[in-house]
Design a protein around this motif. Sequence first.
Motif, mmCIF file in Angstrom:
data_model
loop_
_atom_site.group_PDB
_atom_site.id
_atom_site.type_symbol
_atom_site.label_atom_id
_atom_site.label_comp_id
_atom_site.label_asym_id
_atom_site.label_seq_id
_atom_site.Cartn_x
_atom_site.Cartn_y
_atom_site.Cartn_z
ATOM 1 N N HIS A 226 0.808 -1.214 0.000
ATOM 2 C CA HIS A 226 0.000 0.000 0.000
ATOM 3 C C HIS A 226 0.849 1.274 0.000
ATOM 4 O O HIS A 226 0.463 2.282 -0.591
ATOM 5 N N THR A 227 1.987 1.228 0.640
ATOM 6 C CA THR A 227 2.800 2.441 0.786
ATOM 7 C C THR A 227 3.880 2.574 -0.284
ATOM 8 O O THR A 227 4.681 3.511 -0.243
ATOM 9 N N GLN A 228 3.909 1.662 -1.250
ATOM 10 C CA GLN A 228 4.902 1.767 -2.322
ATOM 11 C C GLN A 228 4.710 3.043 -3.140
ATOM 12 O O GLN A 228 3.572 3.437 -3.428
ATOM 13 N N PRO A 229 5.798 3.678 -3.560
ATOM 14 C CA PRO A 229 5.678 4.800 -4.493
ATOM 15 C C PRO A 229 5.182 4.283 -5.846
ATOM 16 O O PRO A 229 5.507 3.163 -6.246
ATOM 17 N N ARG A 230 4.404 5.083 -6.545
ATOM 18 C CA ARG A 230 3.761 4.581 -7.753
ATOM 19 C C ARG A 230 4.706 4.425 -8.942
ATOM 20 O O ARG A 230 4.314 3.868 -9.969
ATOM 21 N N ASP A 231 5.956 4.884 -8.804
ATOM 22 C CA ASP A 231 6.909 4.614 -9.880
ATOM 23 C C ASP A 231 7.542 3.235 -9.720
ATOM 24 O O ASP A 231 8.363 2.824 -10.555
ATOM 25 N N ALA A 232 7.158 2.503 -8.662
ATOM 26 C CA ALA A 232 7.712 1.161 -8.442
ATOM 27 C C ALA A 232 6.659 0.271 -7.777
ATOM 28 O O ALA A 232 6.911 -0.361 -6.758
ATOM 29 N N TRP A 233 5.474 0.224 -8.383
ATOM 30 C CA TRP A 233 4.410 -0.608 -7.842
ATOM 31 C C TRP A 233 4.649 -2.074 -8.149
ATOM 32 O O TRP A 233 5.094 -2.451 -9.237
ATOM 33 N N THR A 234 4.323 -2.912 -7.190
ATOM 34 C CA THR A 234 4.343 -4.365 -7.366
ATOM 35 C C THR A 234 2.936 -4.838 -7.693
ATOM 36 O O THR A 234 1.983 -4.444 -7.015
ATOM 37 N N PHE A 235 2.808 -5.692 -8.712
ATOM 38 C CA PHE A 235 1.509 -6.319 -8.928
ATOM 39 C C PHE A 235 1.406 -7.607 -8.123
ATOM 40 O O PHE A 235 0.456 -7.817 -7.381
ATOM 41 N N GLU A 236 2.400 -8.488 -8.276
ATOM 42 C CA GLU A 236 2.299 -9.791 -7.627
ATOM 43 C C GLU A 236 3.466 -10.008 -6.671
ATOM 44 O O GLU A 236 4.627 -9.842 -7.023
ATOM 45 N N LEU A 237 3.108 -10.398 -5.459
ATOM 46 C CA LEU A 237 4.085 -10.653 -4.413
ATOM 47 C C LEU A 237 3.841 -12.048 -3.874
ATOM 48 O O LEU A 237 2.702 -12.389 -3.524
#
Length: 246
Positions: A226-237
Amino acid sequence: MSQGNAGAGVALIIGAGDSTGGAIARRFAAGGYTACVTRRDAQKLQPLVESIEAAGGKAVAFGSDARKEEEVIALFEQVEREVGPVEVLVFNIGANVPSSILEETARKYFKIWEMACFGGFLNGREAARRMVERGRGTIIFTGATAALRGAANFAAFAGAKHALRALAQSMARELGPRNIHVAHVVVDGAIDTEFIRTSFPERYALKSEDGILNPEHIAENYWHLHTQPRDAWTFELDLRPYMERW
């Protein structure tokens, strides 16, 4: 730009059970959100609400059947009217009921799909409709090993979890450019729950070696998404104990 800690908003956890869902609710409440937690029977959520409040957080329990469209719509309307805007949606309903394909019934297969996939669609849609209007939000779906491969005796669960993953992918591709972060978490391994302790004691014995997943550690990863910056979003973890075979 991080989705960050809005503080005044709501983290809505669909399927806040005694382990993973409850831990996620506690983590977001600790981060300043009001944790709105749901199960079909709201009374079962009172211990969770009380524990969050005792720690200084805010929580509200709602009874809702995630498979019923009218109940899902009513839930979102009530939460946003009485508590606040849904900034985070976590869909965390499990439906893992193994069965041989030779013995599987149409009724149970359909029910598992309703719980693990259709409910995700209904709740994801209602969250997306509101988040798009505001131009922000996070939607996280809890997946499983079955989302990636169909093991013997898990045809119904694997079918539902594969479909949930596809739903998440489609939503992420559509909503990402609109500043809505959609993520799918593959939880691959036994979780520290009463069910594992009583039904699989030999597996539970690995807890002392960090061989099963700690719900609090799972929840920390949801907060991180949730707190990731949007220039480095994760889709699948994917999350699994270090000793898990995969």
